[in-house]
Design a protein around this motif. Structure first.
Motif, PDB file in Angstrom:
ATOM      1  N   LYS A 233      62.288 -10.575 -43.132  1.00 49.39           N
ATOM      2  CA  LYS A 233      61.330 -11.673 -43.190  1.00 49.39           C
ATOM      3  C   LYS A 233      61.889 -12.858 -42.425  1.00 49.39           C
ATOM      4  O   LYS A 233      62.981 -13.359 -42.725  1.00 49.39           O
ATOM      5  N   GLN A 234      61.121 -13.333 -41.434  1.00 46.98           N
ATOM      6  CA  GLN A 234      61.529 -14.468 -40.620  1.00 46.98           C
ATOM      7  C   GLN A 234      60.400 -15.503 -40.625  1.00 46.98           C
ATOM      8  O   GLN A 234      59.494 -15.448 -39.798  1.00 46.98           O
ATOM      9  N   GLY A 235      60.438 -16.396 -41.583  1.00 51.56           N
ATOM     10  CA  GLY A 235      59.350 -17.363 -41.741  1.00 51.56           C
ATOM     11  C   GLY A 235      58.081 -16.654 -42.158  1.00 51.56           C
ATOM     12  O   GLY A 235      58.058 -15.946 -43.172  1.00 51.56           O
ATOM     13  N   GLU A 236      57.012 -16.836 -41.372  1.00 49.84           N
ATOM     14  CA  GLU A 236      55.743 -16.180 -41.697  1.00 49.84           C
ATOM     15  C   GLU A 236      55.623 -14.803 -41.056  1.00 49.84           C
ATOM     16  O   GLU A 236      54.620 -14.124 -41.242  1.00 49.84           O
ATOM     17  N   GLN A 237      56.643 -14.400 -40.292  1.00 50.07           N
ATOM     18  CA  GLN A 237      56.642 -13.093 -39.646  1.00 50.07           C
ATOM     19  C   GLN A 237      57.563 -12.136 -40.393  1.00 50.07           C
ATOM     20  O   GLN A 237      58.584 -12.542 -40.963  1.00 50.07           O
ATOM     21  N   LYS A 299      53.133  -5.081 -55.956  1.00 52.73           N
ATOM     22  CA  LYS A 299      54.578  -4.984 -55.752  1.00 52.73           C
ATOM     23  C   LYS A 299      54.886  -4.569 -54.320  1.00 52.73           C
ATOM     24  O   LYS A 299      54.234  -3.695 -53.755  1.00 52.73           O
ATOM     25  N   SER A 300      55.891  -5.225 -53.722  1.00 53.00           N
ATOM     26  CA  SER A 300      56.430  -4.815 -52.430  1.00 53.00           C
ATOM     27  C   SER A 300      57.943  -4.658 -52.605  1.00 53.00           C
ATOM     28  O   SER A 300      58.601  -5.545 -53.174  1.00 53.00           O
ATOM     29  N   PHE A 321      57.254 -10.167 -48.866  1.00 54.85           N
ATOM     30  CA  PHE A 321      57.563  -9.811 -47.488  1.00 54.85           C
ATOM     31  C   PHE A 321      56.433 -10.254 -46.548  1.00 54.85           C
ATOM     32  O   PHE A 321      56.258  -9.688 -45.482  1.00 54.85           O
ATOM     33  N   ASN A 322      55.671 -11.252 -46.960  1.00 55.77           N
ATOM     34  CA  ASN A 322      54.481 -11.702 -46.223  1.00 55.77           C
ATOM     35  C   ASN A 322      53.378 -10.641 -46.227  1.00 55.77           C
ATOM     36  O   ASN A 322      52.518 -10.632 -45.344  1.00 55.77           O
ATOM     37  N   THR A 323      53.399  -9.751 -47.202  1.00 58.51           N
ATOM     38  CA  THR A 323      52.353  -8.735 -47.285  1.00 58.51           C
ATOM     39  C   THR A 323      51.050  -9.361 -47.787  1.00 58.51           C
ATOM     40  O   THR A 323      51.048 -10.383 -48.478  1.00 58.51           O
ATOM     41  N   LYS A 352      50.311 -10.507 -43.477  1.00 59.72           N
ATOM     42  CA  LYS A 352      49.264 -11.508 -43.305  1.00 59.72           C
ATOM     43  C   LYS A 352      49.281 -12.188 -41.943  1.00 59.72           C
ATOM     44  O   LYS A 352      48.232 -12.419 -41.344  1.00 59.72           O
ATOM     45  N   ASN A 353      50.464 -12.550 -41.438  1.00 56.93           N
ATOM     46  CA  ASN A 353      50.532 -13.432 -40.275  1.00 56.93           C
ATOM     47  C   ASN A 353      51.269 -12.839 -39.079  1.00 56.93           C
ATOM     48  O   ASN A 353      51.609 -13.572 -38.152  1.00 56.93           O
TER      49      ASN A 353
END
Length: 370
Positions: A233-237, A299-300, A321-323, A352-353
């Motif tokens: 996870k790197q910010g919103e990515q 859950k992720s 994880f931004n899922t 998401k992003n």
């Protein structure tokens, strides 16, 4: 291996119950089956009420949209966990029941010894069982006491099923199905499975073709990245990166609680008895289902296994994880009797992003134990 154990258990039950009788065993199996259905129904209704309460708070301006979505996800996760834990207890009772039968602890009274018993796997059979006979369907967890009971219950306009599905899982990048040929995930190592309960309602009173199929399911989507990579996870990515050590396993899992809805075409012919009684059966011939599903991501999780300094290490990462918080998609199945070929596709992106949208796609086998 589990299938072999199940067959062995059923054979043992059949042999022992011929010696000791079956009525008490029937009643306990029926009770366990009813408990599982009751658990699922109660938790589903409780979740529905909680979501309605949250929506009222949102409409009154008491909470924000973000807070409402968080509360809904939390409620869905709690109800899904309740179902898993409570059903596991009932399954343990069933295992103990089988053990008690094998050990000869379950007896019968002399006035019930005249009843014969048939134990079958999957859905109940088409054969007449007679008035002094009991039929136990292990797959659908149903017990029929005599032909009248079987005919009456199989003639209901609404029936229930236990659903289990499994197969291959992967992602489609930016809606291009051709991206599967150069996927970032192992084809045979990535898989899905699903289990749940459904209701099947015949739409027309005197025609068996169209049915509405609806229920509650837990979906597990697993992905295994290629080339020694894992998710970071790197910010919103959320992107794949190469791991510093040799990975023995890299697996990413999303768990969804969903409400599936299908229009089912059932080509099972009606059954007419000698006395003229008509029975509209289901799941006895070719079936085609078209529909979709919608629900929550509850859950992720990412699992990494590797060796470092001759030490085996296993890391489990749970969290955001931004899922996508919500999941919805299209699904279809076609098959014969209880077994179908099953295809489902998430319309929402997995993350998401991310710059490139990745939509989950699954293909496998589905079993509807009626």
């Amino acid at each position: 291996m589990q299938k072999i154990i199940l067959y062995a258990a059923v054979l043992l039950c059949t042999l022992v119950t011929q010696m000791y009788g079956q009525e008490t065993f029937d009643e306990r199996v029926k009770t366990i089956s009813e408990n599982i259905k009751k658990i699922t129904s109660e938790e589903k209704e409780a979740l529905k009420q909680e979501i309605e309460d949250i929506n009222k708070l949102l409409e009154n301006g008491t909470i924000s949209i973000e807070k409402a979505e968080a509360e809904k996800r939390k409620a869905a996760e709690i109800r899904a966990k309740n179902i898993e834990e409570k059903v596991a207890l009932e399954e343990a009772k069933l295992q103990q029941l089988v053990k008690d039968v094998v050990d000869g602890k379950i007896k019968h009274s002399e006035d019930k010894a005249k009843w014969g018993t048939t134990i079958i796997l999957g859905s109940n059979s088409n054969d007449s069982i007679g008035e002094n006979h009991t039929e136990i369907s292990i797959g659908s967890m149903k017990v029929f006491k005599g032909e009248k009971d079987k005919f009456k219950r199989n003639s209901k306009r609404t029936t229930s099923q236990f659903v289990f599905a499994f197969g291959l899982n992967n992602v489609v990048a930016d809606g291009d199905i051709g991206s599967l040929e150069d996927s970032d995930y192992r084809v045979w190592g990535s898989h899905f499975y699903e289990w749940g309960f459904t209701y099947n309602t015949r739409i027309f009173k005197n025609n068996n073709l169209l049915h509405a199929k609806y229920g509650l399911s837990l979906m597990y989507n697993n992905l295994r990245p290629t080339d020694n990579r894992y998710f970071v996870k790197q910010g919103e990515q959320t992107n794949l990166q190469e791991f510093g050590l040799d990975l023995r396993e890299s697996r990413f899992r999303n768990v969804h609680l969903v409400l599936p809805l299908h229009l089912e075409f059932d080509f099972t012919p009606k059954s007419v008895k000698e006395n003229g009684d008509v029975r509209f059966r289901s799941h006895k011939s070719v079936r085609l289902g078209i529909g979709g599903y919608a629900g929550f991501n509850i859950k992720s999780k990412q699992i990494l296994k590797f060796n470092e300094n001759d030490v085996r290490i296993k890391v489990k990462e749970k969290g955001d994880f931004n899922t996508s918080d919500f999941t919805y998609g299209l699904s279809t199945y076609i098959g014969y009797r209880a077994t179908s070929l099953y295809l489902k596709y998430d319309l929402n992106p997995m993350f998401k992003n991310n710059t490139i949208d990745q939509n989950n796609i699954s293909l496998g086998l589905r079993f509807d134990f009626n």
